[in-house]
Scaffold this active site. Structure first.
Site, mmCIF file in Angstrom:
data_model
loop_
_atom_site.group_PDB
_atom_site.id
_atom_site.type_symbol
_atom_site.label_atom_id
_atom_site.label_comp_id
_atom_site.label_asym_id
_atom_site.label_seq_id
_atom_site.Cartn_x
_atom_site.Cartn_y
_atom_site.Cartn_z
ATOM 1 N N THR A 1 -99.119 -118.621 -27.067
ATOM 2 C CA THR A 1 -97.818 -118.271 -26.485
ATOM 3 C C THR A 1 -97.323 -119.307 -25.481
ATOM 4 O OG1 THR A 1 -96.794 -116.716 -24.925
ATOM 5 C CG2 THR A 1 -99.180 -116.769 -24.935
ATOM 6 N N SER B 1 -99.902 -113.040 -16.612
ATOM 7 C CA SER B 1 -100.453 -111.697 -16.826
ATOM 8 C C SER B 1 -101.889 -111.827 -17.300
ATOM 9 C CB SER B 1 -99.636 -110.936 -17.879
ATOM 10 O OG SER B 1 -100.014 -111.356 -19.180
ATOM 11 N N VAL C 1 -90.815 -113.626 -30.012
ATOM 12 C CA VAL C 1 -90.316 -113.488 -31.388
ATOM 13 C C VAL C 1 -89.371 -112.293 -31.472
ATOM 14 C CG1 VAL C 1 -90.991 -113.269 -33.797
ATOM 15 C CG2 VAL C 1 -92.528 -114.429 -32.189
ATOM 16 N N ASN D 1 -85.901 -107.361 -29.549
ATOM 17 C CA ASN D 1 -86.033 -106.176 -30.401
ATOM 18 C C ASN D 1 -85.726 -104.903 -29.606
ATOM 19 O OD1 ASN D 1 -86.785 -107.923 -32.367
ATOM 20 N ND2 ASN D 1 -88.906 -107.238 -32.544
ATOM 21 N N LYS E 1 -104.886 -116.387 -23.307
ATOM 22 C CA LYS E 1 -104.462 -117.515 -24.140
ATOM 23 C C LYS E 1 -104.695 -118.845 -23.421
ATOM 24 C CE LYS E 1 -103.144 -115.087 -27.692
ATOM 25 N NZ LYS E 1 -103.790 -115.214 -28.999
ATOM 26 N N ASP F 1 -114.047 -105.771 -36.595
ATOM 27 C CA ASP F 1 -113.745 -106.159 -35.209
ATOM 28 C C ASP F 1 -114.161 -107.619 -34.993
ATOM 29 O OD1 ASP F 1 -113.439 -106.474 -32.531
ATOM 30 O OD2 ASP F 1 -114.750 -104.808 -31.948
ATOM 31 N N TYR G 1 -97.437 -107.333 -36.240
ATOM 32 C CA TYR G 1 -96.001 -107.655 -36.336
ATOM 33 C C TYR G 1 -95.781 -109.026 -36.990
ATOM 34 C CZ TYR G 1 -91.392 -109.108 -34.510
ATOM 35 O OH TYR G 1 -90.107 -109.590 -34.384
ATOM 36 N N ARG H 1 -103.753 -102.266 -33.111
ATOM 37 C CA ARG H 1 -102.350 -102.212 -32.681
ATOM 38 C C ARG H 1 -101.741 -100.844 -32.969
ATOM 39 N NH1 ARG H 1 -97.940 -105.736 -31.159
ATOM 40 N NH2 ARG H 1 -96.083 -104.484 -31.304
ATOM 41 N N TYR I 1 -103.024 -110.696 -19.995
ATOM 42 C CA TYR I 1 -102.960 -111.118 -21.408
ATOM 43 C C TYR I 1 -102.731 -112.623 -21.520
ATOM 44 C CZ TYR I 1 -100.173 -112.744 -25.317
ATOM 45 O OH TYR I 1 -99.653 -113.526 -26.319
ATOM 46 N N HIS I 2 -101.721 -113.142 -20.770
ATOM 47 C CA HIS I 2 -101.426 -114.575 -20.905
ATOM 48 C C HIS I 2 -102.626 -115.433 -20.510
ATOM 49 C CE1 HIS I 2 -97.210 -113.056 -20.921
ATOM 50 N NE2 HIS I 2 -97.117 -113.990 -21.840
HETATM 51 N N1 LIG Z 1 -94.778 -111.143 -31.018
HETATM 52 C C1 LIG Z 1 -94.450 -112.127 -30.206
HETATM 53 O O1 LIG Z 1 -93.337 -112.192 -29.674
HETATM 54 C C2 LIG Z 1 -95.440 -113.222 -29.926
HETATM 55 C C3 LIG Z 1 -95.000 -114.330 -29.193
HETATM 56 C C4 LIG Z 1 -95.897 -115.363 -28.904
HETATM 57 C C5 LIG Z 1 -97.199 -115.282 -29.360
HETATM 58 N N2 LIG Z 1 -97.612 -114.194 -30.066
HETATM 59 C C6 LIG Z 1 -99.006 -114.184 -30.507
HETATM 60 O O2 LIG Z 1 -99.019 -114.004 -31.905
HETATM 61 C C7 LIG Z 1 -100.168 -113.255 -32.280
HETATM 62 C C8 LIG Z 1 -99.723 -112.016 -33.058
HETATM 63 O O3 LIG Z 1 -98.873 -111.237 -32.244
HETATM 64 P P1 LIG Z 1 -98.200 -109.903 -32.763
HETATM 65 O O4 LIG Z 1 -96.961 -109.692 -31.992
HETATM 66 O O5 LIG Z 1 -98.145 -109.925 -34.248
HETATM 67 O O6 LIG Z 1 -99.267 -108.830 -32.269
HETATM 68 P P2 LIG Z 1 -99.811 -107.541 -33.038
HETATM 69 O O7 LIG Z 1 -100.504 -106.694 -32.035
HETATM 70 O O8 LIG Z 1 -98.722 -106.889 -33.815
HETATM 71 O O9 LIG Z 1 -100.856 -108.155 -34.057
HETATM 72 C C9 LIG Z 1 -102.174 -108.476 -33.682
HETATM 73 C C10 LIG Z 1 -103.117 -107.816 -34.667
HETATM 74 O O10 LIG Z 1 -104.458 -108.156 -34.290
HETATM 75 C C11 LIG Z 1 -105.257 -107.017 -34.506
HETATM 76 N N3 LIG Z 1 -106.440 -107.111 -33.644
HETATM 77 C C12 LIG Z 1 -106.494 -107.116 -32.298
HETATM 78 N N4 LIG Z 1 -107.747 -107.202 -31.867
HETATM 79 C C13 LIG Z 1 -108.530 -107.275 -32.970
HETATM 80 C C14 LIG Z 1 -109.936 -107.361 -33.169
HETATM 81 N N5 LIG Z 1 -110.800 -107.377 -32.146
HETATM 82 N N6 LIG Z 1 -110.408 -107.429 -34.447
HETATM 83 C C15 LIG Z 1 -109.554 -107.404 -35.497
HETATM 84 N N7 LIG Z 1 -108.213 -107.301 -35.363
HETATM 85 C C16 LIG Z 1 -107.703 -107.227 -34.109
HETATM 86 C C17 LIG Z 1 -104.362 -105.825 -34.140
HETATM 87 O O11 LIG Z 1 -104.789 -104.609 -34.740
HETATM 88 C C18 LIG Z 1 -103.002 -106.280 -34.668
HETATM 89 O O12 LIG Z 1 -102.750 -105.807 -35.971
HETATM 90 C C19 LIG Z 1 -100.903 -112.914 -30.988
HETATM 91 O O13 LIG Z 1 -101.896 -113.871 -30.755
HETATM 92 C C20 LIG Z 1 -99.830 -113.049 -29.943
HETATM 93 O O14 LIG Z 1 -100.388 -113.369 -28.714
HETATM 94 C C21 LIG Z 1 -96.764 -113.164 -30.363
#
Ligand SMILES: NC(=O)c1ccc[n+]([C@@H]2O[C@H](COP(=O)([O-])OP(=O)(O)OC[C@H]3O[C@@H](n4cnc5c(N)ncnc54)[C@H](O)[C@@H]3O)[C@@H](O)[C@H]2O)c1
Length: 354
Positions: free
Chosen positions: A141, A176, A208, A236, A182, A70, A11, A36, A178-179
Site C-alpha cells: 500500500t 496504523s 482502490v 466505495n 506492510k 491459513d 475484494y 475477510r 495495519y500499515h
Molecule cells: N482494497 C484496497 O483499497 C487496497 C489498497 C492498497 C493495498 N491493498 C492491499 O491489497 C491486498 C488485498 O486487499 P483487499 O482489499 O482485497 O483485502 P481483502 O480482505 O478483501 O482480501 C484479503 C484476503 O486475504 C485473506 N486472508 C487474510 N489472512 C489470511 C491468512 N492468514 N491465510 C489465508 N488467507 C488470508 C482474507 O480472507 C481475504 O479474502 C492486501 O494486501 C491489501 O493490503 C488493498
C-alpha cells in the site's frame, strides 16, 4: 506450471483470479482462509453485492483451484509451495483494514501476526523449497509512506552524515497498526532479497475503488463491495452513502488528499509478465558481493565517487491513477509538495484503508 494467488476470495483477489484464469493457460491455485468474510460479519456488516459460497464461487470457473488454509501457518505454506511449485506467487492476502487493526490491542496484534507471518512464511518457504525461479509479488500500500514533511521519495533517501553517505529505505511511516505490517513486509523483502535467489516485486497500491472488471461482468460473479466503517474503502463508501441518501461521512476537516486507483487498473497491473502482463521478472539484476556465501550477499552501494551501481532485483512500484503518475501531490494551496501532514487523519485512516 501454476500461479499461486493468495487472498483470492478478497475484494482484489477475486477479480484478479478471474483475470488470470481467463488470460493464462497455467493453473491458478487460489488460497484463502475466508477470514475477510468473518471480519465483516463480526463488524455487523455484509457485502452489498451477492457473494457466493467459496466452493460455488471457485468451482464455477475453469482453471481455478481453491485451497482453504491459513498462510500464517508455516507448515501449511511449506507444503503448499512444495506441492505446487508455482512459477509466480501473487500475494494479496492480508488483514487490510486500518480501523479494524486499531480497535484494540488484540486486533492490532492479530493483524501484525497474521500479515507479517504470511510474508515471512512465503519468503522463507520459497527459499527452503529451492524455488529460485519463482517470482514473488506482493500487493502492499501507498499508506506505508505516511505523511512526511517533505516530498515522498521513490525508493530510498540519500543520507549524508558525518562524512559517510548511503541510501536509506523510506517505507516506514505508516499511520496504523495495519500499515506498519506492510512497512515490515517491505523491510523484510529488502532483507530477503539480499539473502535469497528468487526475484521479488512489491506493488504499492493506492486506495482502490470500483465494483466490476470485464471478467466479473462476463462471469456474472461480482467481487465483494463493503461500505461499512471498518472495511469500506473511501470512494466505495461515499458512493454507497450517496445512493442510500445518507450524508457523506467526511472525517477531520475534510482536507485529506489520498491517491486512488480503479479496481480495473489494479487487477491489470497485478498480472504477471506472461502474455503481455506488466510485471516482469528481473533475473538479470543480481546482487553481487565479494563473498558468494548465502546470507552474505549485500548490494554494493551507489556512492558519489562513481562506483558501480548494482540494481536490486527487488523493486517496488507505486500504483495510482495514471493522471497522477509523474506529478507530485499538490498541497491545499496548490503548491508542489506533499500536503501538510495531519497525523490524526493518517492515524485514523478513516477515509478508507489502502
Ligand atoms: N482494497 C484496497 O483499497 C487496497 C489498497 C492498497 C493495498 N491493498 C492491499 O491489497 C491486498 C488485498 O486487499 P483487499 O482489499 O482485497 O483485502 P481483502 O480482505 O478483501 O482480501 C484479503 C484476503 O486475504 C485473506 N486472508 C487474510 N489472512 C489470511 C491468512 N492468514 N491465510 C489465508 N488467507 C488470508 C482474507 O480472507 C481475504 O479474502 C492486501 O494486501 C491489501 O493490503 C488493498
Amino acid at each position: 506450471m501454476s500461479i499461486l494467488l493468495t487472498g483470492a476470495d478478497g475484494y482484489l483477489g477475486w477479480p484478479t483470479a478471474l483475470r488470470l484464469a481467463d488470460r493464462l493457460d497455467e493453473r491458478i491455485v487460489c488460497v484463502d482462509n475466508f477470514a475477510r468474510r468473518e471480519w465483516v460479519a463480526e463488524s455487523g456488516s455484509v457485502s452489498a453485492t451477492r457473494i457466493e459460497e467459496p466452493r460455488e464461487r471457485f468451482e464455477s470457473v475453469d482453471n481455478l483451484s481453491l485451497i482453504e488454509g491459513d498462510l500464517a501457518d508455516h507448515d501449511f505454506v511449506f507444503q503448499l509451495l512444495e506441492t505446487h511449485e508455482p512459477e509466480t506467487v501473487l500475494h494479496a492476502a492480508a488483514q487490510p483494514s486500518a480501523p479494524y487493526s486499531s480497535i484494540n490491542g488484540e486486533r492490532a496484534l492479530y493483524t501484525q501476526r497474521n500479515n507479517i507471518s504470511m510474508n515471512v512464511n512465503l519468503l522463507h518457504g520459497l527459499d527452503e523449497c529451492g524455488l529460485d525461479e519463482t517470482h514473488f509479488i506482493e500487493t502492499t500500500t501507498t499508506g506505508i509512506y505516511g505523511a512526511p514533511h517533505f516530498p515522498i521519495p521513490e525508493g530510498g533517501l540519500s543520507v549524508d552524515r558525518e562524512g559517510g553517505s548511503d541510501d536509506v529505505p523510506f517505507p516506514a511511516m505508516g499511520g496504523s497498526w495495519y500499515h506498519q505490517t506492510k512497512s515490515f513486509d517491505a523491510a523484510n523483502m529488502r532483507l530477503a532479497d539480499s539473502q535469497f535467489e528468487f526475484p521479488m516485486s512489491e506493488i504499492r497500491t493506492a486506495i482502490v475503488y470500483g465494483t466490476e472488471t470485464d471478467e466479473t461482468r462476463a462471469h456474472d460473479s461480482p467481487t465483494r463491495f463493503d461500505f461499512d466503517y471498518y472495511f469500506g474503502t473511501v470512494v466505495n463508501r461515499f458512493c454507497a452513502q450517496a445512493v442510500a441518501g445518507y450524508p457523506i461521512t467526511v472525517y477531520g476537516k475534510g482536507e485529506q488528499r489520498k491517491p486512488m486507483v480503479s479496481l480495473e487498473d489494479t487487477v491489470e497491473t497485478s498480472r504477471p509478465a506472461r502474455r503481455g502482463g506488466p510485471l516482469r521478472r528481473r533475473r538479470n539484476r543480481h546482487l553481487q558481493s565479494g563473498d558468494p556465501t548465502r546470507g552474505d550477499r549485500r548490494p554494493r552501494r551507489n556512492d558519489r565517487q562513481g562506483r558501480r551501481r548494482v540494481r536490486s532485483r527487488y523493486r517496488s512500484e507505486t500504483l495510482r491513477e495514471p493522471a497522477q503518475r509523474g506529478r507530485r501531490a499538490q498541497n491545499g494551496n496548490g503548491k508542489r509538495g506533499v500536503p501538510r501532514p495531519r497525523w490524526r487523519a493518517a492515524t485514523g485512516t478513516r477515509g478508507g484503508h489502502p
